[in-house]
Design a protein around this motif. Sequence first.
Motif, mmCIF file in Angstrom:
data_model
loop_
_atom_site.group_PDB
_atom_site.id
_atom_site.type_symbol
_atom_site.label_atom_id
_atom_site.label_comp_id
_atom_site.label_asym_id
_atom_site.label_seq_id
_atom_site.Cartn_x
_atom_site.Cartn_y
_atom_site.Cartn_z
ATOM 1 N N UNK A 1 13.284 -21.815 -9.498
ATOM 2 C CA UNK A 1 14.067 -22.475 -10.555
ATOM 3 C C UNK A 1 15.484 -21.936 -10.619
ATOM 4 N N UNK A 2 16.411 -22.831 -10.942
ATOM 5 C CA UNK A 2 17.825 -22.439 -11.019
ATOM 6 C C UNK A 2 18.431 -22.977 -12.314
ATOM 7 N N UNK A 3 19.137 -22.121 -13.019
ATOM 8 C CA UNK A 3 19.881 -22.563 -14.209
ATOM 9 C C UNK A 3 21.304 -22.043 -14.097
ATOM 10 N N UNK B 1 4.688 -10.051 -14.676
ATOM 11 C CA UNK B 1 4.141 -11.313 -14.185
ATOM 12 C C UNK B 1 5.150 -12.094 -13.362
ATOM 13 N N UNK B 2 6.401 -11.853 -13.612
ATOM 14 C CA UNK B 2 7.427 -12.573 -12.867
ATOM 15 C C UNK B 2 8.792 -12.037 -13.212
ATOM 16 N N UNK C 1 10.525 -23.430 -18.193
ATOM 17 C CA UNK C 1 9.353 -24.171 -17.681
ATOM 18 C C UNK C 1 8.591 -23.340 -16.654
ATOM 19 N N UNK C 2 9.317 -22.653 -15.773
ATOM 20 C CA UNK C 2 8.659 -21.819 -14.764
ATOM 21 C C UNK C 2 7.910 -20.652 -15.407
ATOM 22 N N UNK D 1 6.323 -8.924 -6.105
ATOM 23 C CA UNK D 1 6.579 -9.489 -7.429
ATOM 24 C C UNK D 1 7.213 -10.864 -7.256
ATOM 25 N N UNK D 2 6.759 -11.797 -8.089
ATOM 26 C CA UNK D 2 7.241 -13.159 -7.962
ATOM 27 C C UNK D 2 8.596 -13.340 -8.649
ATOM 28 N N UNK D 3 9.567 -13.825 -7.909
ATOM 29 C CA UNK D 3 10.864 -14.153 -8.523
ATOM 30 C C UNK D 3 10.803 -15.619 -8.909
ATOM 31 N N UNK D 4 10.784 -15.887 -10.223
ATOM 32 C CA UNK D 4 10.506 -17.257 -10.679
ATOM 33 C C UNK D 4 11.755 -18.056 -11.006
ATOM 34 N N UNK D 5 12.866 -17.382 -11.152
ATOM 35 C CA UNK D 5 14.059 -18.150 -11.468
ATOM 36 C C UNK D 5 15.326 -17.356 -11.286
ATOM 37 N N UNK D 6 16.404 -18.098 -11.048
ATOM 38 C CA UNK D 6 17.744 -17.502 -10.913
ATOM 39 C C UNK D 6 18.660 -18.154 -11.942
ATOM 40 N N UNK D 7 19.344 -17.326 -12.709
ATOM 41 C CA UNK D 7 20.372 -17.853 -13.605
ATOM 42 C C UNK D 7 21.720 -17.463 -13.017
#
Lengths: 284, 284
Positions: free
Chosen positions: A238-240, A170-171, A271-272, A198-204
């Motif tokens: 999103x970024x963490x 899903x992500x 959250x994302x 494919x959806x990239x929803x966040x980067x850590x």
Amino acid sequence: MADESLDCGGACSGCNVEGCGSRTEAPKPTARKNVKNVIGVVSGKGGVGKSLVTSLLASEMARKGFKVAILDADVTGPSIPKTFGIHGQISADADGINPAQTESGIKVMSINLMLPQADLPVAWRGPVITGILNQFWNETNWEDVDYMFVDMPPGTSDVFLTVMHAFPIDGIVTVSAPQELVAMIVGKAVNLAHDMDKQVIGLVENMAYFKCDECGKDHYIFGEPQGKIVAKRYQIPALATLPLDPTFARMCDEGQIENYDVEGALNPIIEQIEAVAARKVAAE
Amino acid sequence: MADESLDCGGACSGCNVEGCGSRTEAPKPTARKNVKNVIGVVSGKGGVGKSLVTSLLASEMARKGFKVAILDADVTGPSIPKTFGIHGQISADADGINPAQTESGIKVMSINLMLPQADLPVAWRGPVITGILNQFWNETNWEDVDYMFVDMPPGTSDVFLTVMHAFPIDGIVTVSAPQELVAMIVGKAVNLAHDMDKQVIGLVENMAYFKCDECGKDHYIFGEPQGKIVAKRYQIPALATLPLDPTFARMCDEGQIENYDVEGALNPIIEQIEAVAARKVAAE
């Protein structure tokens, strides 16, 4: 990869072959597997903390009361059992393989739960590893899972392609470290994920800085943080940021990672992920 | 892997197929390739500094006046061109592929020298990657090389197996980091190398400590160094230790790694590599 040449007569709802190009109807959940959301944790580059991020995200979701699972797709370099302190071998019965469970109830499937000794190698080429991954997905008694995290190996070869094609991802959460060299290789994985829709929803961004506990100085050991630049370049929502923290290494070695409190550092990603799940429910 | 079913009539000396089980005579050096010693740099685990160690060892050998080459076998996550600041694409002619050269004359072959953009992914399964590696080895105009270093990707799947089976590897340098989790996965690669009768000649423990430049405190960010324990456990003759040094990251990002002076830190490994080469000459 899914076998799209099955002589199946179009009985899609009862079929478990994931990613089949001829599918016209979603498979019905079975007692063995009702996994609602599948999130891949990828990087392209090794050693940036994919397993750490997978473990922390899963633990955070479990703390929130969700049913969580981890599928350790890093078959030649599996870290997950050690970070959670899961020992011994998993069992299997006529119904399938029973995953191991962590202290807080996270279900885990990893090749290292099938080996008699943790440092025994697996010397398998791509097709064998692909077969193992399909077994992990199809033949494990996952039952009800709200969020499954798939811990991916480095690189964009067999495992990456198999998981992206054959698993209902899903992500994607991608993990990077400050070095430009790392960002370049992480970029390869992100570009390929985009190519595969494919959806990239966040980067850590892991190992972003190190604070000296003696004098308080912040050290940028791998260079200046560049998460914002990378997130912007590849349009990642999103970024963490996580520090280079000796506690991470110690708690991974002690199998205590689920007791580490990241104090909200991963909230933008969490959250994302929940937003992706909510959009999926709304679309159904 | 070598094709052992060739209808070759036993013309071994003129044949370039490496690792053939039916070989009765060593191949004659060709103008294209007279590589005397081949050293694999492996780890099993990603991100511990294989490419850094490869680059530093190659640079050290070049400083000593040897003819040096690097074959970047990390096809999905190639780091070598960036660490040496090599840009642009390599050329090929009727005689084969011409490798790139670093400032100090190290010959380099890497997939990233064939891509129009450094962060473009390669989405190839094992057999394609194996074919690429065989091309890198067989079809590159390496000419005379005293020491070739093969920078391996993480894991013990296709590339590891291909390089170990099909390349004439004389010895392996393994790279680790202090974390127990890392030592476990490095152990997988070492165990597999032993199973395949390959000599592990040295261990580099990278990121062993970090010294705060403000107050001088030594930090063991990834845990207490355990190189001695790992070297003893797996009976690895030579041990070298590298710190977690911000200069490494910076010089890799700036493409200046061959100008970094490790001040003898890698000498125990260099001596072992030279000893392996000397034994080989003595045995001829």
